[in-house]
Write a protein that holds these residues in place. Structure first.
Motif, PDB file in Angstrom:
ATOM      1  N   LYS A  38      46.284  15.086 -59.215  1.00  0.00           N
ATOM      2  CA  LYS A  38      47.129  13.974 -59.655  1.00  0.00           C
ATOM      3  C   LYS A  38      46.277  12.943 -60.392  1.00  0.00           C
ATOM      4  O   LYS A  38      45.204  12.562 -59.947  1.00  0.00           O
ATOM      5  CB  LYS A  38      47.794  13.323 -58.449  1.00  0.00           C
ATOM      6  CG  LYS A  38      48.773  12.207 -58.803  1.00  0.00           C
ATOM      7  CD  LYS A  38      49.246  11.462 -57.562  1.00  0.00           C
ATOM      8  CE  LYS A  38      49.995  12.364 -56.612  1.00  0.00           C
ATOM      9  NZ  LYS A  38      50.527  11.603 -55.451  1.00  0.00           N
ATOM     10  N   GLY A  39      46.760  12.495 -61.537  1.00  0.00           N
ATOM     11  CA  GLY A  39      46.030  11.494 -62.314  1.00  0.00           C
ATOM     12  C   GLY A  39      44.898  12.056 -63.137  1.00  0.00           C
ATOM     13  O   GLY A  39      44.224  11.316 -63.847  1.00  0.00           O
ATOM     14  N   GLN A  80      39.840   9.114 -55.283  1.00  0.00           N
ATOM     15  CA  GLN A  80      41.207   9.440 -54.907  1.00  0.00           C
ATOM     16  C   GLN A  80      42.187   8.655 -55.768  1.00  0.00           C
ATOM     17  O   GLN A  80      41.999   7.464 -56.016  1.00  0.00           O
ATOM     18  CB  GLN A  80      41.442   9.115 -53.426  1.00  0.00           C
ATOM     19  CG  GLN A  80      42.834   9.460 -52.922  1.00  0.00           C
ATOM     20  CD  GLN A  80      42.985   9.196 -51.444  1.00  0.00           C
ATOM     21  OE1 GLN A  80      42.002   9.086 -50.721  1.00  0.00           O
ATOM     22  NE2 GLN A  80      44.229   9.094 -50.995  1.00  0.00           N
ATOM     23  N   TRP A  81      43.215   9.333 -56.236  1.00  0.00           N
ATOM     24  CA  TRP A  81      44.227   8.685 -57.062  1.00  0.00           C
ATOM     25  C   TRP A  81      45.136   7.848 -56.171  1.00  0.00           C
ATOM     26  O   TRP A  81      45.688   8.337 -55.187  1.00  0.00           O
ATOM     27  CB  TRP A  81      45.040   9.738 -57.804  1.00  0.00           C
ATOM     28  CG  TRP A  81      46.149   9.167 -58.646  1.00  0.00           C
ATOM     29  CD1 TRP A  81      47.454   9.076 -58.320  1.00  0.00           C
ATOM     30  CD2 TRP A  81      46.012   8.614 -59.954  1.00  0.00           C
ATOM     31  NE1 TRP A  81      48.155   8.496 -59.339  1.00  0.00           N
ATOM     32  CE2 TRP A  81      47.310   8.205 -60.364  1.00  0.00           C
ATOM     33  CE3 TRP A  81      44.934   8.425 -60.826  1.00  0.00           C
ATOM     34  CZ2 TRP A  81      47.547   7.627 -61.603  1.00  0.00           C
ATOM     35  CZ3 TRP A  81      45.181   7.850 -62.049  1.00  0.00           C
ATOM     36  CH2 TRP A  81      46.458   7.458 -62.439  1.00  0.00           C
ATOM     37  N   GLU A  82      45.288   6.583 -56.510  1.00  0.00           N
ATOM     38  CA  GLU A  82      46.138   5.694 -55.733  1.00  0.00           C
ATOM     39  C   GLU A  82      47.481   5.464 -56.418  1.00  0.00           C
ATOM     40  O   GLU A  82      48.525   5.832 -55.909  1.00  0.00           O
ATOM     41  CB  GLU A  82      45.433   4.349 -55.498  1.00  0.00           C
ATOM     42  CG  GLU A  82      44.221   4.445 -54.572  1.00  0.00           C
ATOM     43  CD  GLU A  82      44.592   4.779 -53.143  1.00  0.00           C
ATOM     44  OE1 GLU A  82      45.761   4.551 -52.757  1.00  0.00           O
ATOM     45  OE2 GLU A  82      43.726   5.285 -52.409  1.00  0.00           O
ATOM     46  N   SER A  83      47.444   4.842 -57.578  1.00  0.00           N
ATOM     47  CA  SER A  83      48.693   4.563 -58.281  1.00  0.00           C
ATOM     48  C   SER A  83      48.380   4.159 -59.712  1.00  0.00           C
ATOM     49  O   SER A  83      47.221   3.942 -60.074  1.00  0.00           O
ATOM     50  CB  SER A  83      49.472   3.436 -57.594  1.00  0.00           C
ATOM     51  OG  SER A  83      48.735   2.224 -57.642  1.00  0.00           O
ATOM     52  N   ALA A  84      49.441   4.058 -60.509  1.00  0.00           N
ATOM     53  CA  ALA A  84      49.298   3.604 -61.897  1.00  0.00           C
ATOM     54  C   ALA A  84      50.493   2.730 -62.243  1.00  0.00           C
ATOM     55  O   ALA A  84      51.637   3.077 -61.923  1.00  0.00           O
ATOM     56  CB  ALA A  84      49.218   4.789 -62.851  1.00  0.00           C
ATOM     57  N   ASP A  85      50.231   1.605 -62.846  1.00  0.00           N
ATOM     58  CA  ASP A  85      51.288   0.720 -63.333  1.00  0.00           C
ATOM     59  C   ASP A  85      51.313   0.828 -64.849  1.00  0.00           C
ATOM     60  O   ASP A  85      50.436   0.301 -65.538  1.00  0.00           O
ATOM     61  CB  ASP A  85      51.027  -0.736 -62.911  1.00  0.00           C
ATOM     62  CG  ASP A  85      51.093  -0.914 -61.408  1.00  0.00           C
ATOM     63  OD1 ASP A  85      51.962  -0.278 -60.786  1.00  0.00           O
ATOM     64  OD2 ASP A  85      50.282  -1.689 -60.862  1.00  0.00           O
ATOM     65  N   ASP A 131      51.620  13.857 -68.071  1.00  0.00           N
ATOM     66  CA  ASP A 131      51.966  12.961 -66.971  1.00  0.00           C
ATOM     67  C   ASP A 131      52.808  13.682 -65.921  1.00  0.00           C
ATOM     68  O   ASP A 131      53.607  13.079 -65.211  1.00  0.00           O
ATOM     69  CB  ASP A 131      52.700  11.718 -67.480  1.00  0.00           C
ATOM     70  CG  ASP A 131      54.001  12.067 -68.210  1.00  0.00           C
ATOM     71  OD1 ASP A 131      54.344  13.281 -68.272  1.00  0.00           O
ATOM     72  OD2 ASP A 131      54.672  11.144 -68.701  1.00  0.00           O
ATOM     73  N   GLU A 169      47.732  18.675 -55.280  1.00  0.00           N
ATOM     74  CA  GLU A 169      47.871  17.227 -55.198  1.00  0.00           C
ATOM     75  C   GLU A 169      46.588  16.519 -55.624  1.00  0.00           C
ATOM     76  O   GLU A 169      46.623  15.385 -56.118  1.00  0.00           O
ATOM     77  CB  GLU A 169      48.250  16.820 -53.775  1.00  0.00           C
ATOM     78  CG  GLU A 169      48.556  15.331 -53.619  1.00  0.00           C
ATOM     79  CD  GLU A 169      48.954  14.966 -52.208  1.00  0.00           C
ATOM     80  OE1 GLU A 169      49.182  13.765 -51.949  1.00  0.00           O
ATOM     81  OE2 GLU A 169      49.032  15.884 -51.366  1.00  0.00           O
TER      82      GLU A 169
END
Length: 334
Positions: free
Chosen positions: A86-87, A200-205, A30, A83
């Motif tokens: 990422k993810g 494209q990596w946006e976000s992770a919760d 991570d 970058e």
């Protein structure tokens, strides 16, 4: 002219094969911590003999590289920072893995049988025009592997003749590599992959919990359809906190919206093999059994004495879970 006995000649051939083997392990992380399943993959990779190289792709991965350099059995670390990684999106990582293969000519490419590995390895195999071999549970030699089929109800041995073997390994079937005693060197690797335009990596919760990680916990308590609703899972959470256990769920419970899908244990969820697995209100569908039947001790709690789960359980309790679980929790308080 030299003359060798058959046994000595066989050993020379085997040792020669091992010397020329080289394995690439895709490291999951991570950007701060190395994933535990990578340690299991490293153990599997070490069985091929030869050098074990790990690929770390991401951004600001210095902490992960430092952890990996101490892992016993790792010879070298390839570090690709961008970058775009990422993810660990498969669309970005797959070209990077292919670039490393073109440059270093590995004989094996290994990833853990996690969501990331299952997403990445088939794409890598397609780009290399070889056949992927998924979810192996045993290694007989450098080209012969053991894996389960039919939701774990049968075991098959397969031999792969491809120049490079592309594999995912079931983490619960291999011990974790030791995290001390290694001295791997690292080098920067600038391969393809940064030009991904497909995703494209946006976000992770991410959910956080003080309980152990499901796939590495020594005790797992799982609830099924018999829990009736998500609020009732609090019974399992309370007991799990007493035992220091992780909490899982069957697919039926996840599909009913009782708990999030990262708690699912089964063929399409997480594979676990704890010291103790407690199945609460779970009937025992094949899909679920495939994810937990390698547990050392299985305990089933179900009010239906004919539930299939009792056929694989070491211990069974025919009882109403809404009475049994509070009683077990109360005993922990004494």
């Amino acid at each position: 002219m030299f003359s060798y006995g058959s046994k000595r000649l066989s050993n020379l051939i085997v040792n020669g094969i091992k010397r020329f083997n080289s394995t690439l392990v895709i490291a999951e992380h991570d950007n701060a911590n190395l994933s535990g399943v990578t340690l299991n993959a490293i153990t599997a990779a070490s069985k091929f003999g030869g050098d074990v190289t790990c690929l770390v792709a991401g951004e600001k991965t210095a902490s992960v590289v430092e952890q990996l350099s101490k892992v016993k059995g790792v010879s070298k670390i390839l570090v690709a920072e961008n970058e775009a990684f990422k993810g660990m999106l498969a669309e970005s990582i797959a070209p990077l893995v292919v670039s490393s293969q073109n440059q270093f000519k590995f004989t094996h490419i290994v990833a853990a049988g996690s969501a990331t590995g299952k997403n990445l390895i088939p794409r890598v195999a397609a780009k290399l025009d070889v056949s992927p071999i998924s979810d192996i549970i045993g290694i007989e030699d450098h080209e012969t592997f053991v894996r389960t089929i039919y939701a774990g109800n049968a075991v098959t041995t397969v031999r792969c003749k491809d120049a490079v073997k592309v594999l995912t390994v079931r983490g619960t079937s291999f011990e974790a590599a030791e995290t001390e005693g290694g001295s791997a060197s690292s080098e920067q690797f600038a391969g393809d992959g940064s030009s991904n335009e497909l995703s494209q990596w946006e976000s992770a919760d991410l959910s956080t919990s003080d309980r152990p990680e499901l796939t590495s916990a020594k005790i797992v308590i799982s609830g099924g359809r018999g829990m009736k609703n998500g609020d009732n899972f609090q019974l399992l959470y309370t007991l799990a906190d007493k035992w220091g256990a992780a909490v899982g769920a069957s697919r039926a419970a996840v599909d009913a919206g009782m708990v999030p899908n990262d708690m699912q244990v089964g063929q399409t969820g997480k594979i676990v093999a704890p010291e103790l697995y407690v199945a609460v209100g779970i009937s025992g569908a094949i899909q679920h059994l495939a994810g937990m039947k390698d547990s050392k001790t299985i305990v089933a709690i179900n009010k239906d004495p004919e539930a299939p789960i009792f056929q694989v359980a070491d211990l069974g309790l025919v009882a109403d879970l809404f009475k049994a679980i509070p009683e077990m929790t109360e005993l922990c308080n004494k």
